[in-house]
Design a protein around this motif. Structure first.
Motif, PDB file in Angstrom:
ATOM      1  N   LYS A  28       4.402  -3.916  -5.547  1.00 58.17           N
ATOM      2  CA  LYS A  28       4.086  -5.359  -4.656  1.00 58.17           C
ATOM      3  C   LYS A  28       3.103  -4.924  -3.995  1.00 58.17           C
ATOM      4  CE  LYS A  28       8.562  -7.744  -5.126  1.00 58.17           C
ATOM      5  NZ  LYS A  28       8.676  -9.179  -5.154  1.00 58.17           N
ATOM      6  N   ILE A  29       3.149  -3.859  -3.211  1.00 54.87           N
ATOM      7  CA  ILE A  29       2.200  -3.586  -2.328  1.00 54.87           C
ATOM      8  C   ILE A  29       0.762  -3.329  -3.064  1.00 54.87           C
ATOM      9  CG2 ILE A  29       1.262  -1.658  -0.793  1.00 54.87           C
ATOM     10  CD1 ILE A  29       4.018  -1.552   0.437  1.00 54.87           C
ATOM     11  N   ALA A  30       0.827  -2.672  -4.310  1.00 53.77           N
ATOM     12  CA  ALA A  30      -0.237  -2.431  -5.068  1.00 53.77           C
ATOM     13  C   ALA A  30      -0.894  -3.777  -5.602  1.00 53.77           C
ATOM     14  CB  ALA A  30       0.174  -1.553  -6.314  1.00 53.77           C
ATOM     15  N   SER A  31       0.018  -4.558  -5.888  1.00 56.69           N
ATOM     16  CA  SER A  31      -0.724  -5.815  -6.286  1.00 56.69           C
ATOM     17  C   SER A  31      -1.406  -6.675  -5.213  1.00 56.69           C
ATOM     18  CB  SER A  31       0.311  -6.908  -6.718  1.00 56.69           C
ATOM     19  OG  SER A  31       1.356  -7.416  -5.510  1.00 56.69           O
ATOM     20  N   LYS A  32      -1.330  -6.336  -4.064  1.00 56.08           N
ATOM     21  CA  LYS A  32      -2.250  -6.750  -2.961  1.00 56.08           C
ATOM     22  C   LYS A  32      -3.545  -6.076  -2.820  1.00 56.08           C
ATOM     23  CE  LYS A  32       1.220  -9.412  -1.075  1.00 56.08           C
ATOM     24  NZ  LYS A  32       1.244 -10.836  -1.010  1.00 56.08           N
ATOM     25  N   GLY A  33      -3.948  -5.188  -3.505  1.00 55.89           N
ATOM     26  CA  GLY A  33      -4.917  -4.399  -3.554  1.00 55.89           C
ATOM     27  C   GLY A  33      -5.085  -3.016  -3.022  1.00 55.89           C
ATOM     28  N   ILE A  34      -3.682  -2.418  -2.540  1.00 61.29           N
ATOM     29  CA  ILE A  34      -3.815  -0.954  -2.263  1.00 61.29           C
ATOM     30  C   ILE A  34      -3.531  -0.217  -3.390  1.00 61.29           C
ATOM     31  CG2 ILE A  34      -2.421   0.570  -0.629  1.00 61.29           C
ATOM     32  CD1 ILE A  34      -3.681  -1.801   0.788  1.00 61.29           C
ATOM     33  N   SER A  35      -4.786   0.538  -3.847  1.00 60.00           N
ATOM     34  CA  SER A  35      -4.792   1.150  -5.304  1.00 60.00           C
ATOM     35  C   SER A  35      -4.208   2.508  -5.253  1.00 60.00           C
ATOM     36  CB  SER A  35      -6.055   0.985  -5.548  1.00 60.00           C
ATOM     37  OG  SER A  35      -6.869   1.707  -4.826  1.00 60.00           O
ATOM     38  N   GLU A  36      -3.760   2.967  -4.172  1.00 63.42           N
ATOM     39  CA  GLU A  36      -3.171   4.473  -4.105  1.00 63.42           C
ATOM     40  C   GLU A  36      -1.992   4.471  -4.992  1.00 63.42           C
ATOM     41  OE1 GLU A  36      -4.081   3.073  -1.316  1.00 63.42           O
ATOM     42  OE2 GLU A  36      -5.753   4.374  -0.620  1.00 63.42           O
ATOM     43  N   LEU A  37      -2.014   5.281  -6.150  1.00 64.07           N
ATOM     44  CA  LEU A  37      -0.646   5.191  -6.916  1.00 64.07           C
ATOM     45  C   LEU A  37       0.277   6.184  -6.375  1.00 64.07           C
ATOM     46  CD1 LEU A  37      -2.399   4.976 -10.614  1.00 64.07           C
ATOM     47  CD2 LEU A  37      -1.340   2.943  -8.907  1.00 64.07           C
ATOM     48  N   ASP A  38       0.000   7.278  -5.709  1.00 66.38           N
ATOM     49  CA  ASP A  38       0.765   8.352  -5.647  1.00 66.38           C
ATOM     50  C   ASP A  38       0.962   8.502  -3.764  1.00 66.38           C
ATOM     51  OD1 ASP A  38       2.192  10.764  -5.776  1.00 66.38           O
ATOM     52  OD2 ASP A  38       0.623  12.256  -5.636  1.00 66.38           O
ATOM     53  N   TYR A  39       1.798   7.721  -3.310  1.00 71.03           N
ATOM     54  CA  TYR A  39       2.063   7.761  -2.092  1.00 71.03           C
ATOM     55  C   TYR A  39       3.226   7.415  -1.653  1.00 71.03           C
ATOM     56  CZ  TYR A  39       1.711   2.589  -2.543  1.00 71.03           C
ATOM     57  OH  TYR A  39       2.159   1.328  -2.832  1.00 71.03           O
ATOM     58  N   THR A  40       3.839   7.984  -0.408  1.00 67.24           N
ATOM     59  CA  THR A  40       5.124   7.496   0.013  1.00 67.24           C
ATOM     60  C   THR A  40       5.096   6.466   0.998  1.00 67.24           C
ATOM     61  OG1 THR A  40       5.748   9.606  -0.711  1.00 67.24           O
ATOM     62  CG2 THR A  40       7.314   8.670   0.790  1.00 67.24           C
ATOM     63  N   LEU A  41       5.831   5.664   1.193  1.00 66.48           N
ATOM     64  CA  LEU A  41       6.282   4.883   2.473  1.00 66.48           C
ATOM     65  C   LEU A  41       7.005   5.316   3.570  1.00 66.48           C
ATOM     66  CD1 LEU A  41       6.410   1.471   0.431  1.00 66.48           C
ATOM     67  CD2 LEU A  41       4.417   2.203   1.557  1.00 66.48           C
ATOM     68  N   GLU A  42       6.866   4.805   4.676  1.00 71.88           N
ATOM     69  CA  GLU A  42       7.672   5.243   5.786  1.00 71.88           C
ATOM     70  C   GLU A  42       8.349   3.977   6.626  1.00 71.88           C
ATOM     71  OE1 GLU A  42       6.779   7.982   9.437  1.00 71.88           O
ATOM     72  OE2 GLU A  42       5.815   5.654   9.648  1.00 71.88           O
ATOM     73  N   HIS A  43       9.651   3.929   6.816  1.00 64.50           N
ATOM     74  CA  HIS A  43      10.102   2.844   7.701  1.00 64.50           C
ATOM     75  C   HIS A  43      11.030   3.533   8.852  1.00 64.50           C
ATOM     76  CE1 HIS A  43      13.659   0.207   8.796  1.00 64.50           C
ATOM     77  NE2 HIS A  43      12.568  -0.457   9.034  1.00 64.50           N
ATOM     78  N   LYS A  44      10.699   3.464  10.056  1.00 67.79           N
ATOM     79  CA  LYS A  44      11.062   3.873  11.302  1.00 67.79           C
ATOM     80  C   LYS A  44      11.172   5.370  11.225  1.00 67.79           C
ATOM     81  CE  LYS A  44      13.710  -0.367  12.789  1.00 67.79           C
ATOM     82  NZ  LYS A  44      14.913  -1.050  12.895  1.00 67.79           N
ATOM     83  N   GLY A  45      10.223   6.133  10.895  1.00 64.20           N
ATOM     84  CA  GLY A  45       9.894   7.572  10.748  1.00 64.20           C
ATOM     85  C   GLY A  45      10.559   8.179   9.515  1.00 64.20           C
ATOM     86  N   ARG A  46      11.263   7.526   8.543  1.00 63.50           N
ATOM     87  CA  ARG A  46      11.885   8.020   7.600  1.00 63.50           C
ATOM     88  C   ARG A  46      10.863   7.707   6.301  1.00 63.50           C
ATOM     89  NH1 ARG A  46      17.757   5.828   7.059  1.00 63.50           N
ATOM     90  NH2 ARG A  46      17.733   7.419   4.934  1.00 63.50           N
ATOM     91  N   CYS A  47      10.693   8.738   5.437  1.00 65.56           N
ATOM     92  CA  CYS A  47       9.972   8.679   4.236  1.00 65.56           C
ATOM     93  C   CYS A  47      11.063   8.161   3.203  1.00 65.56           C
ATOM     94  CB  CYS A  47       9.306  10.212   3.657  1.00 65.56           C
ATOM     95  SG  CYS A  47       7.902  10.610   4.667  1.00 65.56           S
ATOM     96  N   LEU A  48      10.565   7.113   2.426  1.00 67.60           N
ATOM     97  CA  LEU A  48      11.440   6.256   1.570  1.00 67.60           C
ATOM     98  C   LEU A  48      11.257   7.024  -0.012  1.00 67.60           C
ATOM     99  CD1 LEU A  48      10.620   2.816   2.929  1.00 67.60           C
ATOM    100  CD2 LEU A  48      12.222   4.506   3.699  1.00 67.60           C
ATOM    101  N   ASP A  49      12.450   7.244  -0.462  1.00 71.67           N
ATOM    102  CA  ASP A  49      12.727   7.507  -1.729  1.00 71.67           C
ATOM    103  C   ASP A  49      12.351   6.393  -2.725  1.00 71.67           C
ATOM    104  OD1 ASP A  49      14.234   7.981  -4.398  1.00 71.67           O
ATOM    105  OD2 ASP A  49      14.045  10.062  -3.512  1.00 71.67           O
ATOM    106  N   ASP A  50      11.704   6.566  -3.861  1.00 74.78           N
ATOM    107  CA  ASP A  50      11.518   5.498  -4.801  1.00 74.78           C
ATOM    108  C   ASP A  50      12.554   4.945  -5.252  1.00 74.78           C
ATOM    109  OD1 ASP A  50       8.739   5.817  -4.340  1.00 74.78           O
ATOM    110  OD2 ASP A  50       8.156   6.811  -6.278  1.00 74.78           O
ATOM    111  N   GLU A  51      13.602   5.658  -5.418  1.00 70.73           N
ATOM    112  CA  GLU A  51      14.928   5.241  -6.264  1.00 70.73           C
ATOM    113  C   GLU A  51      15.808   4.454  -5.282  1.00 70.73           C
ATOM    114  OE1 GLU A  51      14.927   5.134  -9.699  1.00 70.73           O
ATOM    115  OE2 GLU A  51      12.979   6.128  -9.718  1.00 70.73           O
ATOM    116  N   LYS A  52      15.588   4.359  -4.143  1.00 67.59           N
ATOM    117  CA  LYS A  52      16.616   3.919  -2.994  1.00 67.59           C
ATOM    118  C   LYS A  52      16.248   2.427  -3.001  1.00 67.59           C
ATOM    119  CE  LYS A  52      18.565   7.868  -2.070  1.00 67.59           C
ATOM    120  NZ  LYS A  52      19.511   8.432  -2.432  1.00 67.59           N
ATOM    121  N   THR A  53      16.916   1.680  -2.272  1.00 67.62           N
ATOM    122  CA  THR A  53      16.731   0.217  -2.258  1.00 67.62           C
ATOM    123  C   THR A  53      16.485   0.025  -0.819  1.00 67.62           C
ATOM    124  OG1 THR A  53      18.857  -0.254  -1.602  1.00 67.62           O
ATOM    125  CG2 THR A  53      18.339  -0.243  -4.018  1.00 67.62           C
ATOM    126  N   ILE A  54      15.700  -1.163  -0.474  1.00 65.11           N
ATOM    127  CA  ILE A  54      15.710  -1.910   0.741  1.00 65.11           C
ATOM    128  C   ILE A  54      17.001  -1.799   1.623  1.00 65.11           C
ATOM    129  CG2 ILE A  54      15.279  -3.905   1.999  1.00 65.11           C
ATOM    130  CD1 ILE A  54      12.560  -2.810   0.587  1.00 65.11           C
TER     131      ILE A  54
END
Length: 136
Positions: A28-54
């Motif tokens: 969804k973020i990539a659909s907004k024009g953020i094109s980096e494909l190999d990145y990790t996201l953070e929430h409150k200091g924690r890196c988020l695993d791709d297979e986990k849920t919100i």
């Protein structure tokens, strides 16, 4: 629910459900024009695993996810870790190289926060950091 993603001072509103996986959030973020494909996201200091849920990470309506500093290194950025505390109480981390001037760091912090560089104060040990006068 709507969560927010900030990139270079621009806020993006992302609609998700509790069961949305992080990898789907990244799409969804990539659909907004953020094109980096190999990145990790953070929430409150924690890196988020791709297979986990919100829901797994306790992300709620109105929360923010972002690129964390360690994960920005995957984008080819390296240097010294700088932690910036905002008046609002939020904390941002960024990487600066040893050659960066105080002015350059202020400008980067301002871009990230979406404010004017004149509004940014950098402090170390309780004193405001001052840059060297620019060479004419």
């Amino acid at each position: 629910m709507i969560i927010y993603f900030y990139d270079r001072g621009v806020r993006y509103d992302i609609e998700v459900q509790e069961w949305t996986k992080i990898k789907d959030l990244k799409r969804k973020i990539a659909s907004k024009g953020i094109s980096e494909l190999d990145y990790t996201l953070e929430h409150k200091g924690r890196c988020l695993d791709d297979e986990k849920t919100i829901l797994h990470y306790g992300i709620k309506d109105g929360d923010t996810v972002r690129f964390p500093v360690p994960c920005r290194k995957t984008l080819g950025i390296s240097g010294n870790l700088l932690t910036l505390a905002r008046n609002s109480g939020s904390v941002t981390k960024m990487v600066v190289d040893e050659e960066s001037s105080v002015r350059q760091v202020k400008e980067e912090a301002a871009r990230d926060a979406g404010v004017s560089a004149s509004k940014v104060q950098l402090r170390a040990g309780g004193a405001e950091m001052q840059g060297r006068p620019e060479a004419e």
